[in-house]
Scaffold this motif. Structure first.
Motif, short mmCIF file in Angstrom:
data_model
loop_
_atom_site.label_atom_id
_atom_site.label_comp_id
_atom_site.label_asym_id
_atom_site.label_seq_id
_atom_site.Cartn_x
_atom_site.Cartn_y
_atom_site.Cartn_z
N VAL A 1 -2.76 -3.42 -8.54
CA VAL A 1 -3.55 -4.15 -7.55
C VAL A 1 -3.70 -3.25 -6.32
CG1 VAL A 1 -2.77 -6.44 -8.26
CG2 VAL A 1 -1.48 -5.19 -6.53
N PRO A 2 -4.70 -3.51 -5.46
CA PRO A 2 -4.77 -2.75 -4.20
C PRO A 2 -3.69 -3.27 -3.25
CG PRO A 2 -6.53 -4.39 -4.31
CD PRO A 2 -5.79 -4.48 -5.60
N GLY A 3 -2.97 -2.36 -2.61
CA GLY A 3 -1.85 -2.78 -1.79
C GLY A 3 -2.21 -3.20 -0.38
N GLN A 4 -3.34 -2.70 0.11
CA GLN A 4 -3.66 -2.97 1.52
C GLN A 4 -3.87 -4.46 1.78
OE1 GLN A 4 -6.74 0.19 1.13
NE2 GLN A 4 -6.40 0.36 3.33
N ALA A 5 -3.42 -4.91 2.95
CA ALA A 5 -3.44 -6.34 3.29
C ALA A 5 -4.84 -6.93 3.14
CB ALA A 5 -2.92 -6.54 4.70
N ILE A 6 -5.88 -6.16 3.48
CA ILE A 6 -7.24 -6.72 3.47
C ILE A 6 -7.71 -7.08 2.06
CG2 ILE A 6 -8.12 -5.68 5.60
CD1 ILE A 6 -9.45 -3.56 3.69
N TYR A 7 -7.04 -6.57 1.05
CA TYR A 7 -7.49 -6.84 -0.33
C TYR A 7 -6.72 -7.98 -0.98
CZ TYR A 7 -9.98 -2.40 0.11
OH TYR A 7 -10.81 -1.42 0.52
N GLY A 8 -6.26 -8.91 -0.18
CA GLY A 8 -5.49 -10.06 -0.70
C GLY A 8 -6.22 -10.81 -1.81
N ALA A 9 -7.52 -11.03 -1.62
CA ALA A 9 -8.30 -11.79 -2.61
C ALA A 9 -8.34 -11.05 -3.94
CB ALA A 9 -9.71 -12.03 -2.09
N ALA B 1 0.84 -1.20 0.00
CA ALA B 1 0.00 0.00 0.00
C ALA B 1 0.87 1.25 0.00
CB ALA B 1 -0.89 -0.02 1.24
N PHE B 2 0.43 2.26 -0.71
CA PHE B 2 1.10 3.57 -0.77
C PHE B 2 2.50 3.51 -1.40
CE2 PHE B 2 -1.73 4.54 2.96
CZ PHE B 2 -2.48 5.49 2.31
N SER B 3 2.81 2.45 -2.18
CA SER B 3 4.15 2.41 -2.77
C SER B 3 4.22 3.23 -4.06
CB SER B 3 4.59 0.96 -3.03
OG SER B 3 3.74 0.34 -3.98
N GLY B 4 3.07 3.59 -4.62
CA GLY B 4 3.07 4.46 -5.80
C GLY B 4 2.63 3.77 -7.09
N LYS B 5 1.87 2.71 -6.97
CA LYS B 5 1.44 1.97 -8.17
C LYS B 5 0.46 2.81 -9.02
CE LYS B 5 -0.14 -1.22 -5.38
NZ LYS B 5 0.36 -0.62 -4.14
N THR B 6 -0.55 3.38 -8.36
CA THR B 6 -1.52 4.19 -9.11
C THR B 6 -0.85 5.44 -9.68
OG1 THR B 6 -3.34 3.37 -7.76
CG2 THR B 6 -3.72 5.43 -8.92
#
Lengths: 313, 204
Positions: free
Chosen positions: B79-87, B21-26
């Motif tokens: 992809v979404p980086g946050q852990a909760i979005y693993g699926a 999350a927040f690494s700058g993908k978007t």
């Protein structure tokens, strides 16, 4: 000839041999061998004396004889006098030639065959001849691979186009029967396969990616609620339009967009029929993807194209 | 999975920008979108929360001119980086041809980088890919910040010593297009290697 080779390949062989004979007058004959599909035998493709007529006795085994060793070890072998060299497999006595030079045909660091040149004289070839033949072999390897891929690509293209036209007919039929504004077939990774209907401002590439995401997400929901399989059919109701999405087999999805007034039962019925019809050609398209055929030199051309696309940034 | 449409003579490839999350993908995808010729790319679609966080994926298509009669089209996803979005991350990886892993270079994000890399490897394995040989590029982002770890250290920690890597500042576009070019080259090379009669020997 190896299966998959066409007239284009034959022309490439003959042009290569013509170049060899013109550049190296000391040679009295030159022959091109290519590895068979099983990778164990070297099959003659053309010779400067006999053209592309198959000469059975010129078949070789990889690892045996001079050409077999040159291909196995991916190295040039020069034999100044074949009578004196125990590696040479002598079928005629006396042999038809005395000097032999074999250069492997290399593509991407892999030997795909060989060019042999012979002379009736002993000690006929020099280091300069070796350099020249090597340089010709490098170009020849690429030309042969590209001709081979091009021949195979032609066959795949024809089969693909047949299946695609079948899919287009089914989609057009479905669009007309359901009065849909848009119908599309995509794969479950979000790749658009085909479409029918005007669709207005709809971007079918984006729609395919979103539909695949939709199906994937609801598939996970199905798991969460204890379904054994994914939901096979999705319906999204809007004020103006309804969107129906259905799996086609396991790898594809069919999406239909209709105006709100169209009867749901009718759309479902025609979609179910279309899904049954679409499954075989869609699976055939998938099978044709296994034959990935991109020619040598594509990478270099791609780099140039990228410089142009992103240039000046 | 690379899809060649022989009727239209198009090669379609899917590249996924992965990372914590927040690494700058978007931001990376936004820069690519802003800087490429509008005639060669589609709209940038972002599936996000009200707070501008990616909830599922961002998507854009980029195409190049015809090369040897074939037109390459690249589908770029984040992809979404946050852990909760693993699926969600796993779903976006379906049919992927290459991955750009966007590393957050800050020291305090080291653990997040490692966890997401492990998550990526597990997801690739789950989809039947070998993470060791999969086409992969590392984009070390946020190189303009003061509290960053050395690239070599990050690369070793991520267990990716042999992988091509690029320093970037996605907010300014530095290194973004070089990374994308490398990823495209790698994906195409990998596709070509599969095309040879003995792809495995070719890779060795």
């Amino acid at each position: 000839m190896i299966e998959g080779f066409d007239n284009r390949s034959e022309q490439v062989f003959l042009s290569i041999l013509d170049m060899v004979m013109k550049s190296i007058p000391a040679a009295t004959d030159a022959t091109i061998h290519l590895l068979g599909e099983e990778g164990e035998r070297l099959l003659p493709q053309a010779s400067s004396l006999y053209g592309t007529k198959v000469i059975e006795k010129l078949k070789m085994r990889v690892g045996k004889g001079i050409a077999g060793l040159a291909v196995q070890n991916a190295e040039v072998i020069y034999v100044p006098d074949v009578i004196e060299d125990p590696r040479f497999l002598q079928y005629e006595s006396p042999p038809l030639f005395r000097s032999l030079m074999v250069v492997p045909l290399m593509v991407d660091g892999r030997a795909m065959g060989s060019i042999s040149m012979t002379s009736e004289r002993m000690n006929a070839f020099t280091l300069d001849h070796e350099r020249l033949l090597n340089s010709l072999a490098k170009q020849a390897g690429i030309a042969i691979e590209n001709a081979q891929l091009s021949g195979k690509a032609g066959e795949v293209e024809e089969a693909f186009t047949d299946q695609m036209e079948g899919i287009e007919r089914i989609l057009t039929g479905l669009q007309s029967r359901t009065q849909a504004t848009f119908v599309l077939l995509a794969d479950t990774s979000g790749q658009l396969i085909s479409q029918a209907g005007p669709g207005g401002n709809l971007d079918s590439t984006i729609f395919s990616a979103l539909a695949a995401g939709d199906v994937a997400a609801t598939g996970e929901m199905a798991k969460q609620v204890g379904e054994k399989e994914s939901f096979r059919f999705l319906l999204h109701e809007g004020d103006e339009n309804n969107v129906y999405i259905s799996y086609v087999g396991e790898s594809f999805l069919l999406a239909v967009i209709v105006n709100k007034g169209v009867n749901i039962g009718l759309v479902r019925l025609f979609m179910r029929m279309a899904v049954r019809e679409l499954a075989p050609p869609a699976e055939e398209l998938e099978a044709l993807q296994a034959q990935e055929l991109i020619g040598v030199g594509f990478g270099g051309a791609l780099a140039e194209e990228m410089e142009e696309a992103f240039g000046g940034v | 999975m690379m899809f060649i449409n022989w009727k239209l003579r198009e090669i379609n490839l899917k590249i996924v920008y992965y990372g914590p999350a927040f690494s700058g993908k978007t931001t990376t995808l936004e820069y690519i979108h802003a800087k490429t010729n509008p005639e060669l790319r589609g709209d940038l679609v972002k599936l996000k929360t009200r707070k501008e966080r990616t909830v599922y994926f961002d998507f854009m298509q980029l195409e190049l001119g015809r090369i040897k009669g074939l037109k390459p089209k690249f589908k770029l996803y984040t992809v979404p980086g946050q852990a909760i979005y693993g699926a969600s991350r796993k779903l976006v990886l379906r049919g992927v041809d290459g991955v750009v892993y966007v590393v957050d270079s800050q020291w305090e994000r080291l653990m997040a980088n490692l966890e997401t890399m492990r998550d990526l490897e597990e997801n690739l394995l789950g989809l039947g890919y070998d993470p060791e040989s999969f086409p992969f590029v590392l984009q070390f982002n946020k190189r303009d910040l003061p509290n960053i770890a050395p690239i070599e250290l990050l690369r070793t920690q991520l267990g990716r010593d042999g992988v091509p890597c690029f320093a970037s500042v996605a907010t300014q576009g530095i290194g973004v297009l070089d990374t994308l070019k490398a990823a495209i080259n790698l994906v195409m090379t990998s596709a070509r290697q599969r095309a040879t009669p003995d792809g495995r020997a070719d890779r060795e």
